[in-house]
Design an enzyme around this catalytic site. Structure first.
Site, PDB file in Angstrom:
ATOM      1  N   GLU B 289       0.767  -1.066  -0.115  1.00 46.01           N
ATOM      2  CA  GLU B 289       0.020   0.089   0.064  1.00 46.01           C
ATOM      3  C   GLU B 289       0.873   1.294   0.216  1.00 46.01           C
ATOM      4  O   GLU B 289       0.556   2.136  -0.798  1.00 46.01           O
ATOM      5  CB  GLU B 289      -1.019   0.024   1.240  1.00 46.01           C
ATOM      6  N   GLU B 292       2.215   1.796  -3.585  1.00 45.89           N
ATOM      7  CA  GLU B 292       1.406   2.345  -4.404  1.00 45.89           C
ATOM      8  C   GLU B 292       1.070   3.894  -4.061  1.00 45.89           C
ATOM      9  O   GLU B 292       0.998   4.768  -4.930  1.00 45.89           O
ATOM     10  CB  GLU B 292       0.073   1.521  -4.105  1.00 45.89           C
ATOM     11  N   CYS B 309      -8.504  -2.249   3.155  1.00 47.45           N
ATOM     12  CA  CYS B 309      -8.694  -3.446   4.093  1.00 47.45           C
ATOM     13  C   CYS B 309     -10.229  -3.995   4.524  1.00 47.45           C
ATOM     14  O   CYS B 309     -10.134  -5.160   4.771  1.00 47.45           O
ATOM     15  CB  CYS B 309      -7.657  -3.192   5.257  1.00 47.45           C
ATOM     16  N   SER B 329      -7.372   1.746  -2.708  1.00 44.85           N
ATOM     17  CA  SER B 329      -6.037   1.185  -3.073  1.00 44.85           C
ATOM     18  C   SER B 329      -6.328  -0.258  -3.790  1.00 44.85           C
ATOM     19  O   SER B 329      -7.368  -0.880  -3.416  1.00 44.85           O
ATOM     20  CB  SER B 329      -5.208   0.760  -1.893  1.00 44.85           C
ATOM     21  N   LYS B 368     -16.001  -9.990   6.310  1.00 48.55           N
ATOM     22  CA  LYS B 368     -14.944 -10.681   5.799  1.00 48.55           C
ATOM     23  C   LYS B 368     -15.512 -12.185   5.329  1.00 48.55           C
ATOM     24  O   LYS B 368     -14.980 -12.714   4.550  1.00 48.55           O
ATOM     25  CB  LYS B 368     -13.972 -11.093   6.841  1.00 48.55           C
ATOM     26  N   GLU B 371     -16.544 -11.107   1.799  1.00 43.69           N
ATOM     27  CA  GLU B 371     -15.411 -10.938   1.063  1.00 43.69           C
ATOM     28  C   GLU B 371     -14.728 -12.065   0.587  1.00 43.69           C
ATOM     29  O   GLU B 371     -14.411 -12.284  -0.484  1.00 43.69           O
ATOM     30  CB  GLU B 371     -14.455  -9.848   1.879  1.00 43.69           C
ATOM     31  N   GLU B 376     -13.487 -12.162  -7.378  1.00 45.49           N
ATOM     32  CA  GLU B 376     -12.200 -11.594  -7.572  1.00 45.49           C
ATOM     33  C   GLU B 376     -10.958 -12.264  -6.849  1.00 45.49           C
ATOM     34  O   GLU B 376      -9.953 -12.238  -7.176  1.00 45.49           O
ATOM     35  CB  GLU B 376     -11.996 -10.327  -7.596  1.00 45.49           C
ATOM     36  N   CYS B 513     -11.803  -2.349  13.577  1.00 45.08           N
ATOM     37  CA  CYS B 513     -12.216  -3.750  13.839  1.00 45.08           C
ATOM     38  C   CYS B 513     -12.479  -3.950  15.105  1.00 45.08           C
ATOM     39  O   CYS B 513     -13.149  -4.973  15.486  1.00 45.08           O
ATOM     40  CB  CYS B 513     -11.059  -4.493  12.957  1.00 45.08           C
TER      41      CYS B 513
END
Lengths: 171, 584
Positions: B289, B292, B309, B329, B368, B371, B376, B513
């Site tokens: 990250e 980037e 994230c 990102s 999550k 996710e 992907e 979180c």
């Protein structure tokens, strides 16, 4: 994959334009006018299908759940196609104690349909509604904009017959 | 005199008190230590969340002046008010109201996901309910099991609207609302759509405040048990940063106790073959990250860059701001990175067929789960992560296996993908990811050693924060938002071209979180979240290495396998794409 209920191509484009114009003409916080907009939309389309509700949600930047919450809160709003004549039987306290349930029963029997459904001939939709504010006339029912007061179950026959016959005559 | 005007004098249970005008009876009673039971009421003061729907009527007390029962959570005090919280009328009133709530409840407590953690159940005990005098018609709604993250059992709903408040006022997602009226009224999605047909982010904040079992995480522990019992599978587990700071609460520890060692040994007892640390991948995320971010700044590409994230946040931007998908990102989230490395790098080193590897993530998060199911996030048709279970589900698995958590020894993570720095530890709190990235970006850009690693200006609990960090000649503008409603404000600025930030960290859950939808229930006590947050900062401070790029295992991973940060293989394995979704 595009979700079916977001597809507005089934809605009449001319009517949508009129609805847009109405929304654009509203002053101030447009979200405050949700009920007005829903009234207008139902006037135009006669009922509020899901894709129309979501269209309105987008126009007013409201969530679909919010719009659907208001639509389902008020018995005035129709989520399903409605008949030419909407019969609303008041189920407010005064009407109820004066036998509105028997009136409703007779209406359903004569129109051959069930609550909030359109009759198979497309003529009637029957609704049980909350107090319409005419308790002095209890029990009350309305057919479109016409009000019938102190209705007895046996009066229902004449009322229904009347609407069937004017339908027949207009043909 | 003015000061006195502001104050109101009243009596509660014959005790005189003065409180500010506008105070509720409930808050006034609390000031003098008088407890009034509540159910729908929720006040998460530190996060500006108040649910005051006064819908459950469990908190009724008697106003002696009128003889009426009033809901103490919503009723404001007035001069000369006389309240009895324990008169027979108040006690019976509360009981009747609770019995009415129970009259159409499924009462399947023995097998309910919330058994012994349910506020309705606790109240039935507290109010000494021994018989339910009213038997109402039970609701018969289908249980919504369509989403990977959240299971919604409307039949257990008591219409408290806490979830509606979270979903609409705090998260501004607007998936849940109140439909219909009277007996038919129900908290639901528009048109009763299945959750997976809506723009639900699966953040699970509705779950975290639901007092009953109406909203819960989708239980994936049976899948994990099956994998553990399959002799042909090599089952690997990883643990997210925020889990270690919260799981103790399920076993009687004080909030904010870090119990990493016990979690690791407990997971070995459950039979996992390898126990890896998501923190390792958090360090890795920072390298990718920060690389980037430096590239975007130096080569004048799209700014600001948003952290990626948080999967609920990613889902949010896809549904709500599909025109801004070039700002996050492209980095996968840490557990996905670890998953793909386990099935490539680790598999290679240990000569394993990636098809035989099952990757399980222990996460503080319900999003999550969804996710992990994203198309992907796979390599050659194999999902990076196979199963996600929440902190709560892991605690239940320990209990189910009759593992006494308190007696577990402290073990270390397995190496190869187990080392981590202090920078990774703070990933679990709002502000932590961007602080970790700043530590690494500083050294990347200046080439100088960063002496003071604590960026205190990035810490805190306010919903939106901003700070400037000087990196050589560059003044880096950093924004931080937690809670999706706060994120929305920063995104609107970006869309309107008004954002001056280089980088923004976004976490969907209030607190980050540590307050995730899969964490032990806080039952409205936000001080628990603050203790978890402090624990992560303390953990960071106690680590010998506190910058992600100093993680030695990570350096080895790049040398032996990945090549250079942001390089071809890194991009193939560790980065992802986003797609526009519809808003319903």
């Amino acid at each position: 994959m595009r979700n079916r209920i977001l597809d507005t191509s089934t809605l009449d484009k001319e009517l949508l334009k009129q609805l847009d114009a109405f929304i654009d003409s509203l002053e101030g916080d447009k979200q405050e006018h949700l009920i007005h907009v829903l009234h207008k939309a139902q006037d135009l389309f006669s009922y509020l299908p899901q894709n129309l509700q979501l269209y309105i949600a987008r126009k007013l930047d409201l969530s679909g759940a919010r719009v659907n919450g208001v639509v389902t809160f008020y018995s005035y709003f129709n989520e399903k196609p409605v008949g030419k004549y909407i019969i609303s039987v008041c189920m407010g306290t005064a009407c109820f104690v004066k036998g509105a349930d028997k009136v409703l029963e007779r209406v359903l029997e004569l129109t051959g349909t069930s609550k909030n459904e359109m009759s198979s001939d497309g003529l009637f939709t029957v609704k049980d509604v909350r107090c319409i504010g005419a308790c002095g006339l209890a029990p009350v029912m309305t057919v479109n904009d016409k009000v019938y007061g102190k209705v007895k179950p046996k009066d229902v026959d004449d009322i229904i017959r009347h609407y069937r016959s004017i339908q027949y005559e207009s043909k | 005199m003015k000061l006195i005007d502001k104050m109101v004098q009243l009596k509660i249970n014959d005790i005189s008190i003065n409180v500010e005008r506008g105070t509720t009876v409930l808050d006034a009673a609390e000031k003098i230590g008088v407890h009034i039971p509540t159910l729908c009421h929720l006040n998460l003061e530190d996060f500006g969340v108040v649910n005051k729907s006064a819908s459950c009527r469990v908190c009724v007390v008697e106003d002696e002046n009128t003889g009426r029962l009033i809901p103490s959570c919503a009723q404001e005090v007035y001069d000369g008010m006389k309240i009895q919280t324990d008169s027979l009328k108040a006690v019976m009133g509360r009981r009747t109201n609770l019995e009415l709530l129970l009259s159409n409840h499924p009462n399947d407590c023995l097998t309910c996901v919330k058994n012994l953690d349910c506020e309705l159940q606790s109240l039935a005990y507290e109010l000494n309910i021994k018989e339910i005098h009213y038997q109402g018609e039970k609701m018969k709604h289908p249980v919504d099991i369509t989403s990977f993250g959240i299971t919604k059992d409307t039949n257990k709903c008591i219409m408290c609207r806490r979830c509606v408040t979270m979903c609409n006022d705090i998260q501004t997602v607007g998936v849940l609302g109140a439909l219909k009226r009277g007996f038919d009224s129900v908290v639901a999605t528009a048109f009763h759509l299945d959750l997976n047909q809506t723009s639900c982010t699966y953040c699970g904040q509705c779950v975290s405040v639901c007092p009953t079992g109406a909203l819960a995480e989708t239980n994936d522990s049976p899948k994990v048990w099956r994998a553990l019992n399959n002799p042909n599978k090599h089952v690997i587990v990883q643990v997210a940063p925020a889990v270690r700071a919260a799981i103790g609460e399920e076993f009687g520890y004080e909030p904010g106790e870090i119990l990493t060692g016990k979690v690791v040994s407990g997971l070995r007892r459950l039979g996992f073959h390898q126990v890896f640390d998501t923190n390792f991948a958090a360090d890795l995320t920072i390298i990718e990250e920060a690389t980037e971010l430096v590239d975007r700044i130096q080569n004048k590409k799209t700014l600001p860059m948003l952290t990626s994230c948080c999967p609920a946040w990613v889902q949010f931007i896809e549904h709500q701001f599909p025109e801004l998908l070039d700002v996050p990102s492209s980095c996968k989230s840490p557990h996905e990175m670890l998953g793909v490395l386990a099935k490539t790098y680790y598999a290679q080193v240990n000569n394993l067929d990636p098809k035989d590897i099952v990757m399980v993530s222990i996460m503080p998060c319900t999003a999550k789960k969804a996710e992990a199911a994203r198309g992907e996030l796979n390599k050659d048709g194999l999902s990076d992560v196979d199963h996600v279970i929440t902190t709560r589900e892991l605690a239940r698995m320990f209990k189910e296996a009759s593992i006494d958590f308190t007696k577990l020894p402290n073990d270390e993570f397995d190496n190869l993908l187990g080392e981590s720095t202090g920078a990774a530890a703070i990933f679990g709190t709002t502000g932590g990811v961007i602080e970790a990235a700043t530590r690494t970006a500083y050294e990347m850009i200046t080439g100088k050693e960063l002496k003071e690693v604590d960026f205190k200006q990035l810490r805190g609990i306010e919903g939106i924060r901003e700070a400037k960090v000087n990196i050589g000649d560059l003044e880096l503008n950093i924004g931080i938002a937690h809670g999706l409603g706060n994120a929305r404000k920063l995104l609107q600025d970006i869309r309107d071209g008004k954002s001056h930030f280089h980088a923004i960290e976004i976490m969907a859950c209030p607190g980050g979180c540590i307050g995730g939808g899969g964490q032990p229930y806080h039952h409205g006590h936000t001080d628990i979240l603050l203790k978890r947050q402090q624990a992560l900062y303390d953990l960071d401070a106690s680590m010998p290495r506190r910058k992600s790029h100093e993680n030695e295992m990570l350096i080895k991973l790049y040398d032996d396998f990945l090549g250079k940060p942001g390089g071809h293989l890194a991009h193939d394995l560790l980065h992802t794409t986003y797609s526009a979704k519809e808003r319903i």
